[in-house]
Design a protein around this motif. Structure first.
Motif, PDB file in Angstrom:
ATOM      1  N   VAL A   1      19.023  59.399   9.348  1.00  0.00           N
ATOM      2  CA  VAL A   1      18.966  60.602   8.507  1.00  0.00           C
ATOM      3  C   VAL A   1      19.937  60.432   7.344  1.00  0.00           C
ATOM      4  CG1 VAL A   1      19.166  63.127   8.450  1.00  0.00           C
ATOM      5  CG2 VAL A   1      18.599  61.986  10.603  1.00  0.00           C
ATOM      6  N   ALA A   2      19.531  60.899   6.167  1.00  0.00           N
ATOM      7  CA  ALA A   2      20.444  61.007   5.027  1.00  0.00           C
ATOM      8  C   ALA A   2      20.480  62.459   4.583  1.00  0.00           C
ATOM      9  CB  ALA A   2      20.002  60.110   3.878  1.00  0.00           C
ATOM     10  N   ILE A   3      21.685  62.976   4.345  1.00  0.00           N
ATOM     11  CA  ILE A   3      21.857  64.355   3.908  1.00  0.00           C
ATOM     12  C   ILE A   3      22.695  64.380   2.632  1.00  0.00           C
ATOM     13  CG2 ILE A   3      21.712  65.251   6.272  1.00  0.00           C
ATOM     14  CD1 ILE A   3      24.777  65.718   6.126  1.00  0.00           C
ATOM     15  N   SER A   4      22.639  65.489   1.936  1.00  0.00           N
ATOM     16  CA  SER A   4      23.530  65.700   0.803  1.00  0.00           C
ATOM     17  C   SER A   4      23.573  67.179   0.469  1.00  0.00           C
ATOM     18  CB  SER A   4      23.067  64.915  -0.429  1.00  0.00           C
ATOM     19  OG  SER A   4      23.994  65.097  -1.497  1.00  0.00           O
ATOM     20  N   ARG A   5      24.784  67.699   0.338  1.00  0.00           N
ATOM     21  CA  ARG A   5      24.972  69.073  -0.128  1.00  0.00           C
ATOM     22  C   ARG A   5      25.491  69.007  -1.560  1.00  0.00           C
ATOM     23  NH1 ARG A   5      29.438  73.018   2.539  1.00  0.00           N
ATOM     24  NH2 ARG A   5      30.764  71.928   1.042  1.00  0.00           N
ATOM     25  N   PHE A   6      24.553  69.031  -2.502  1.00  0.00           N
ATOM     26  CA  PHE A   6      24.869  69.033  -3.931  1.00  0.00           C
ATOM     27  C   PHE A   6      25.586  67.758  -4.384  1.00  0.00           C
ATOM     28  CE2 PHE A   6      24.921  73.637  -2.695  1.00  0.00           C
ATOM     29  CZ  PHE A   6      23.698  73.946  -3.273  1.00  0.00           C
ATOM     30  N   GLY A   7      25.228  66.621  -3.782  1.00  0.00           N
ATOM     31  CA  GLY A   7      25.818  65.358  -4.206  1.00  0.00           C
ATOM     32  C   GLY A   7      24.859  64.442  -4.925  1.00  0.00           C
ATOM     33  N   ILE A   8      23.611  64.894  -5.155  1.00  0.00           N
ATOM     34  CA  ILE A   8      22.591  63.995  -5.710  1.00  0.00           C
ATOM     35  C   ILE A   8      22.261  64.288  -7.174  1.00  0.00           C
ATOM     36  CG2 ILE A   8      21.519  63.626  -3.446  1.00  0.00           C
ATOM     37  CD1 ILE A   8      19.239  65.536  -4.459  1.00  0.00           C
ATOM     38  N   MET A   9      22.910  65.272  -7.782  1.00  0.00           N
ATOM     39  CA  MET A   9      22.511  65.681  -9.130  1.00  0.00           C
ATOM     40  C   MET A   9      23.235  64.910 -10.222  1.00  0.00           C
ATOM     41  SD  MET A   9      23.150  68.583  -7.016  1.00  0.00           S
ATOM     42  CE  MET A   9      24.359  69.586  -7.845  1.00  0.00           C
ATOM     43  N   PHE A  10      24.221  64.103  -9.840  1.00  0.00           N
ATOM     44  CA  PHE A  10      25.101  63.509 -10.835  1.00  0.00           C
ATOM     45  C   PHE A  10      24.831  62.028 -11.093  1.00  0.00           C
ATOM     46  CE2 PHE A  10      27.272  67.075  -8.807  1.00  0.00           C
ATOM     47  CZ  PHE A  10      27.565  67.855  -9.912  1.00  0.00           C
ATOM     48  N   PHE A  11      23.752  61.495 -10.531  1.00  0.00           N
ATOM     49  CA  PHE A  11      23.411  60.105 -10.783  1.00  0.00           C
ATOM     50  C   PHE A  11      22.996  59.929 -12.250  1.00  0.00           C
ATOM     51  CE2 PHE A  11      21.673  60.502  -6.255  1.00  0.00           C
ATOM     52  CZ  PHE A  11      22.867  60.106  -5.678  1.00  0.00           C
TER      53      PHE A  11
END
Length: 281
Positions: A118-128
């Motif tokens: 599983v991969a999760i993210s809480r608001f960590g994917i918008m900055f790529f």
């Protein structure tokens, strides 16, 4: 750390922004905690699972994942050295087993192929700055059939903290701030963009569900206003005007926030896309 491609964000999150989040992690958790339950429910982490937390920050969601996965393992990955230092201290203090953290850029960081369920993210994917590369790298790190559950900021007008800044547009250079698709927090505000990127990266069954939650920004309007203006966006806007204008902006913001005071706290609504999918087999 295996190299950094996203240099602008690395500079920001190893500077004031990262130090501010690390120093005020409890307060940022109060802002975002309302999204934890839908995120974990969508992730459906099972005992023994191997979990990857993208943009883990100071490790709150990594701890939640590690507890859900026990006796499995959770790995938190982030660009920010100050936040990871806080994450490691908190995990040691709280006695969380089967948890680790790595300093790296999800766009290029070497992750063992098929190592995670599983991969999760809480608001960590918008900055790529290269989301296609990041999502492809994450897909490779998941086993076939592995799941993702990601949160990204949705339409700017649905976020009351941004409405608060917009109310200052005759005082501060707010115009254009938070535009969907622009680099930064609202880069994936268009769900179609996020779905297309994830599909191209090798995910199937990609879905975007709009979710909202109320976060606590302070005890009252004054505290919440100070916190907002000391955040990265607030400092960026204040840094473009002089002291007198800064004082006017602070006063205006506090007055705008006063109607949201209730029972010893000030709560504002945020909206997000909950993105779910599985890695193609």
């Amino acid at each position: 750390m295996h190299g950094i491609a996203n240099t602008a964000q690395a500079q920001a999150w190893n500077g004031h922004e990262g130090s501010h989040w690390a120093a005020h992690q409890d307060r940022w958790d109060a802002v975002n905690a309302g999204f934890d339950q839908p995120l974990l429910a969508a992730a459906a982490i099972e005992p023994g699972a191997r979990v990857l937390d993208i943009g883990c920050g100071a490790g709150t969601t990594t701890q939640l994942a590690a507890r859900a996965a026990a006796p499995g393992h959770a790995l938190g990955l982030d660009l920010s050295a100050p936040m990871l230092e806080r994450a490691r201290r908190r995990a040691a203090r709280d006695g969380i087993p089967h948890i680790s953290f790595e300093h790296g850029d999800a766009q290029v960081h070497r992750l063992a192929p098929g190592a995670f369920d599983v991969a999760i993210s809480r608001f960590g994917i918008m900055f790529f700055d290269d989301p296609a590369a990041a999502f492809a790298n994450i897909a490779t790190a998941l086993r076939p059939g592995g799941r993702i559950a990601f949160l990204s900021a949705a339409d700017p007008e649905g976020n009351q903290w941004l409405q608060a800044f917009t109310a200052l547009d005759d005082i501060l250079p707010v115009r254009g701030f938070g535009a969907p698709g622009a680099p930064g927090m609202f880069s994936l505000a268009d769900a179609g963009t996020a779905i297309a990127l994830l599909t191209e990266a090798g995910f199937q069954g990609v879905r975007a569900e709009r979710v909202e939650a109320y976060g606590i920004w302070g005890r009252d309007a004054q505290e919440a206003g100070d916190f907002l203006l000391d955040s990265g966006p607030g400092r960026h806007l204040l840094g473009q005007v002089g002291p007198d204008t800064q004082d006017r902006a602070r006063s205006r913001l506090v007055e705008w926030l006063r109607p949201y005071e209730t029972a010893g706290s000030l709560r504002l609504r945020s909206v997000a896309w909950l993105l779910t999918a599985t890695r193609m087999g």
